[in-house]
Design a protein around this motif. Structure first.
Motif, PDB file in Angstrom:
ATOM      1  N   UNK D 116      26.677 -37.528  18.854  1.00  0.00           N
ATOM      2  CA  UNK D 116      25.847 -37.940  19.996  1.00  0.00           C
ATOM      3  C   UNK D 116      25.174 -36.710  20.588  1.00  0.00           C
ATOM      4  N   UNK D 117      24.054 -36.881  21.242  1.00  0.00           N
ATOM      5  CA  UNK D 117      23.294 -35.743  21.775  1.00  0.00           C
ATOM      6  C   UNK D 117      24.049 -35.033  22.906  1.00  0.00           C
ATOM      7  N   UNK D 118      23.703 -33.775  23.107  1.00  0.00           N
ATOM      8  CA  UNK D 118      24.361 -32.972  24.138  1.00  0.00           C
ATOM      9  C   UNK D 118      24.099 -33.481  25.547  1.00  0.00           C
ATOM     10  N   UNK D 119      23.089 -34.292  25.662  1.00  0.00           N
ATOM     11  CA  UNK D 119      22.777 -34.825  26.993  1.00  0.00           C
ATOM     12  C   UNK D 119      23.868 -35.788  27.471  1.00  0.00           C
ATOM     13  N   UNK D 120      24.630 -36.334  26.516  1.00  0.00           N
ATOM     14  CA  UNK D 120      25.749 -37.192  26.924  1.00  0.00           C
ATOM     15  C   UNK D 120      26.919 -36.287  27.283  1.00  0.00           C
ATOM     16  N   UNK D 121      27.520 -36.587  28.408  1.00  0.00           N
ATOM     17  CA  UNK D 121      28.578 -35.685  28.898  1.00  0.00           C
ATOM     18  C   UNK D 121      29.757 -36.467  29.465  1.00  0.00           C
ATOM     19  N   UNK D 122      30.828 -35.730  29.662  1.00  0.00           N
ATOM     20  CA  UNK D 122      32.006 -36.248  30.365  1.00  0.00           C
ATOM     21  C   UNK D 122      32.412 -37.612  29.813  1.00  0.00           C
ATOM     22  N   UNK D 123      32.536 -38.609  30.647  1.00  0.00           N
ATOM     23  CA  UNK D 123      32.986 -39.923  30.186  1.00  0.00           C
ATOM     24  C   UNK D 123      31.939 -40.669  29.364  1.00  0.00           C
ATOM     25  N   UNK D 124      30.753 -40.089  29.278  1.00  0.00           N
ATOM     26  CA  UNK D 124      29.677 -40.778  28.552  1.00  0.00           C
ATOM     27  C   UNK D 124      29.648 -40.499  27.069  1.00  0.00           C
ATOM     28  N   UNK D 125      30.594 -39.715  26.578  1.00  0.00           N
ATOM     29  CA  UNK D 125      30.525 -39.214  25.205  1.00  0.00           C
ATOM     30  C   UNK D 125      31.720 -39.669  24.381  1.00  0.00           C
ATOM     31  N   UNK D 126      31.462 -40.541  23.423  1.00  0.00           N
ATOM     32  CA  UNK D 126      32.547 -40.970  22.529  1.00  0.00           C
ATOM     33  C   UNK D 126      33.675 -41.654  23.260  1.00  0.00           C
ATOM     34  N   UNK D 127      33.344 -42.482  24.223  1.00  0.00           N
ATOM     35  CA  UNK D 127      34.356 -43.113  25.066  1.00  0.00           C
ATOM     36  C   UNK D 127      34.818 -44.446  24.477  1.00  0.00           C
ATOM     37  N   UNK D 128      36.094 -44.563  24.341  1.00  0.00           N
ATOM     38  CA  UNK D 128      36.717 -45.831  23.976  1.00  0.00           C
ATOM     39  C   UNK D 128      38.157 -45.756  24.482  1.00  0.00           C
ATOM     40  N   UNK D 129      38.994 -46.627  23.998  1.00  0.00           N
ATOM     41  CA  UNK D 129      40.378 -46.571  24.466  1.00  0.00           C
ATOM     42  C   UNK D 129      41.250 -47.503  23.649  1.00  0.00           C
ATOM     43  N   UNK D 130      42.534 -47.205  23.689  1.00  0.00           N
ATOM     44  CA  UNK D 130      43.526 -48.032  22.999  1.00  0.00           C
ATOM     45  C   UNK D 130      44.485 -48.539  24.060  1.00  0.00           C
ATOM     46  N   UNK D 131      44.586 -49.864  24.167  1.00  0.00           N
ATOM     47  CA  UNK D 131      45.409 -50.450  25.225  1.00  0.00           C
ATOM     48  C   UNK D 131      46.724 -50.968  24.658  1.00  0.00           C
ATOM     49  N   UNK D 132      47.818 -50.420  25.184  1.00  0.00           N
ATOM     50  CA  UNK D 132      49.132 -50.933  24.844  1.00  0.00           C
ATOM     51  C   UNK D 132      49.314 -52.242  25.604  1.00  0.00           C
ATOM     52  N   UNK D 240      29.921 -46.621  23.431  1.00  0.00           N
ATOM     53  CA  UNK D 240      29.737 -45.540  22.460  1.00  0.00           C
ATOM     54  C   UNK D 240      30.241 -46.017  21.099  1.00  0.00           C
ATOM     55  N   UNK D 241      29.583 -45.552  20.019  1.00  0.00           N
ATOM     56  CA  UNK D 241      29.886 -46.102  18.691  1.00  0.00           C
ATOM     57  C   UNK D 241      31.092 -45.410  18.043  1.00  0.00           C
ATOM     58  N   UNK D 242      32.198 -45.531  18.702  1.00  0.00           N
ATOM     59  CA  UNK D 242      33.450 -44.956  18.206  1.00  0.00           C
ATOM     60  C   UNK D 242      33.959 -45.795  17.036  1.00  0.00           C
ATOM     61  N   UNK D 243      34.519 -45.110  16.045  1.00  0.00           N
ATOM     62  CA  UNK D 243      35.077 -45.794  14.876  1.00  0.00           C
ATOM     63  C   UNK D 243      36.591 -45.662  14.826  1.00  0.00           C
ATOM     64  N   UNK D 244      37.220 -46.613  14.134  1.00  0.00           N
ATOM     65  CA  UNK D 244      38.680 -46.615  13.937  1.00  0.00           C
ATOM     66  C   UNK D 244      38.996 -46.942  12.486  1.00  0.00           C
ATOM     67  N   UNK D 245      40.142 -46.440  12.012  1.00  0.00           N
ATOM     68  CA  UNK D 245      40.568 -46.781  10.645  1.00  0.00           C
ATOM     69  C   UNK D 245      42.076 -46.569  10.503  1.00  0.00           C
ATOM     70  N   UNK D 246      42.602 -47.005   9.366  1.00  0.00           N
ATOM     71  CA  UNK D 246      44.039 -46.801   9.042  1.00  0.00           C
ATOM     72  C   UNK D 246      44.956 -47.142  10.218  1.00  0.00           C
ATOM     73  N   UNK D 247      44.934 -48.378  10.607  1.00  0.00           N
ATOM     74  CA  UNK D 247      45.743 -48.803  11.745  1.00  0.00           C
ATOM     75  C   UNK D 247      46.950 -49.587  11.255  1.00  0.00           C
ATOM     76  N   UNK D 248      48.116 -49.060  11.540  1.00  0.00           N
ATOM     77  CA  UNK D 248      49.346 -49.811  11.223  1.00  0.00           C
ATOM     78  C   UNK D 248      50.345 -49.649  12.356  1.00  0.00           C
ATOM     79  N   UNK D 249      51.281 -50.579  12.362  1.00  0.00           N
ATOM     80  CA  UNK D 249      52.243 -50.626  13.465  1.00  0.00           C
ATOM     81  C   UNK D 249      53.625 -50.965  12.917  1.00  0.00           C
ATOM     82  N   UNK D 250      54.623 -50.401  13.519  1.00  0.00           N
ATOM     83  CA  UNK D 250      56.024 -50.728  13.178  1.00  0.00           C
ATOM     84  C   UNK D 250      56.716 -51.215  14.445  1.00  0.00           C
TER      85      UNK D 250
END
Lengths: 252, 252, 252, 252
Positions: D116-132, D240-250
């Protein structure tokens, strides 16, 4: 002081031997062999003169007036009845709170259920309450031969934790609560750092032993955990003519 | 009971709204909207009749004899002096223990320092002790205008935790300890599952508030943590003619 | 960041409403209505560059020599065998310890059981150990199709807590332990302020999840709790030719 | 196994001596003198075969499709993009949740910030989250050379606890989170019996070590603590276009 010289000596020799032989453990602190290694003098412990009212107690009600109290609703004058050294609920006057706010403390308070007809039952009989920081209730109820839900009887943390035993005095007799209360601590973002804890001794009998308070003591639904600072002691007008007397508090 | 209807109502509406709107949270339990969802009746709380001696208390010493006590050293007859409703240390007779053993309990015990000359100081004045499970000592000492190390004065967990305040009665006057004790639990391999805790109220004043006991209260060196089951209440012969009376216990 | 705007808005309105309406609760801190009330910038979080070896790690063994190790017994040179990027036990050479001592840390260590005959069983097969602060052992054992006592197999806190699952590699294959260790804290008089805790991930699988360490991991009898400061990582010579490699540590 | 025979022997002799000499302590359990007193065999520890995906793991995303996921909002099909073995946020498609719900677990998940461009900053850059359990967020953010509030950067418990260090990969590189999660337990009346705890390892580096989760991770205001059962793993669409992969759980 020490229980038994022989035991202490053996323990000392053994532990010393353990450490001296433990060449693998050169980083282990050698267990002290001098008694004064575990004797600490400072700061000197503050003196409190014991008595019916300890010397460092703040008297919240001495039987004469409600000068230290106000309406919990709007801060106006407390309108409960004062007579014969006791204060008594006036129906509709609402809850009252101490003007002063407190954090951790030891509270002494006496209460009495009014003589009421047998037709009044369960939560309808001698119902009042004492709120720590204005929001965590130790239940006051005529629980003498008057069954209700166990986590709602005298000595319960209301709707949370039942008392260990039912130590309620006969209807019309005075009860004593000695309450040791530790306020909750909150994190900077509003979470619970440590919850509130309370110990309650009812008529000289332990009924809550360092019980964790789960949050506000709600009539309906789960406890809430608003962030707060010091708060008042509040007494409840639940429509029964419950009386209180001899109220003092020691800040901790 | 509930503190304030308006507050409760608002909280109820708000929380309900929160959950109902939270389509992301279909797995959240809807907060109860009926009061009885948080009212629990069974098992019924056991009744204890309060009084100078609660109805479920075991009297360990009623002022008449030492039938419930024995030598801590060898189990022979306890040889302390009984007179005027009190028992008093006999120098050299050694510690005495209850014949019965206890785990968790509430203990009431009164003690008095003898009148001793001013030349006796610090740990040399009115020294005795009360041992929980025979090994964790709540210190007994004439701490009235008699300074010693803070973690060795009256009301301390000996050589561990100083009392919050010094509430000792004048030399020759009686003191009261109300002690709420929770025994340690051990793991199958001999580790500490949960430590022991103790609350001590000295002359009506809280001096230990759910204090963690770190292990045996050693005269020299660090606490030990032997695995053990129930143990006696033991009283110490430290060479001072300390007296005890009105001893009762309630198992918890 | 925030999960769902609608949910947050509803929660915000509700909580605000709750507090604004709660006239009884004038001492309640109003719940923040601005996001930045719960945003904290300082101190800036330290950067660590990730990789096979994190940028702030101390390499304890890089496969070339034992310069960072010494005999656990007497501090003389460590006499284990170094070959092919791994170190291997030399029977009778004794345990070895890092020269540097550590408190809290994250430790990465790989180990391999030797190919041994089927006649070796239980504790006799691929036995070694990793000692935190030189005294708390995470067991190393060939636990692949080799049953022993559950609290003595690979991944156990020796003689204390069994691993959650058995994730041991086949005999002759490498195993990885990632260990997060928090040292115990002691009181001034030698009691336990907080016990040690350890999390162990074995071959990428959690086997100890913040497990309380009860004291030293003794072969016979209950755990001991000597007071100590920082200590080394020690590796055990138990007579089996266990190998180790890729050992690094990050102080916390 | 045992560290040092001499040490163990000395400790054994000492402790035995201590107890045998302690005539005052007849109620003390004699410390075991046989090794097998602290060896426990049953139940046998379950075997898990380690590997890139442990044998008992549930694969939540294998790079091919979103069959195990649904819209967090309404349970309709998850509309994120799947390509090259990864799933990527589609702006406006909203959060997605696993169809299956979980309590305690170990979760492996990899994520990548978009270029993403440098103009995106702080919480605006690559923001996503994983919720338990759908409500407690471990933050996902491009925190590589992109400062924001410390309790809102990658590896934080959002708006609660900052990570111990910043271990974020360079923009465009993959990150790995290994998360060990313990769900909260609630009392019958809706209080917190035990809070949730989480350990997070970011790119092999510990960033949250058994951190207490204070409640829901709110954008505004204090955490909430609704009662809930098992819940899904949710991933956030924060634009933001964050990607995920290889997700497993025990499950634990």
């Amino acid at each position: 002081m020490k229980m038994n010289k022989k035991l202490a000596l053996v323990a000392f020799l053994c532990l010393s031997a353990t450490y001296l032989n433990a060449q693998d453990h050169r980083f282990v602190t050698v267990n002290p062999t001098k008694p004064d290694a575990t004797e600490f003098y400072d700061p000197e412990v503050r003196v409190v003169t014991p008595g019916a009212i300890p010397s460092d107690a703040i008297v919240l009600f001495d039987g004469k007036n409600l000068d230290n109290w106000e309406s919990a609703k709007d801060g106006s004058a407390a309108k409960w009845d004062v007579k014969d050294g006791a204060m008594t609920v006036v129906k509709g006057a609402g809850n009252i709170s101490t003007k002063q706010k407190f954090g951790d403390y030891q509270l002494h308070i006496e209460w009495r259920s009014p003589i009421e007809p047998e037709t009044l039952k369960s939560q309808g009989k001698g119902n009042s309450g004492i709120f720590m920081q204005g929001m965590y209730e130790v239940q006051v109820l005529n629980s003498y031969q008057n069954r209700t839900y166990r986590n709602g009887q005298a000595g319960s943390i209301y709707k949370q934790t039942a008392p260990l035993v039912n130590a309620t005095s006969k209807m019309g007799d005075w009860n004593v609560y000695d309450i040791i209360y530790t306020a909750p601590r909150f994190t900077v973002n509003g979470g619970i750092e440590t919850p509130a804890y309370v110990t309650v001794i009812h008529n000289g009998i332990i009924v809550q032993n360092h019980t964790k308070i789960q949050g506000t003591t709600e009539y309906i639904g789960q406890p809430l955990n608003p962030v707060h600072g010091k708060g008042p002691i509040s007494l409840q007008d639940h429509g029964n003519l419950v009386s209180f007397r001899n109220i003092w508090i020691r800040e901790m």
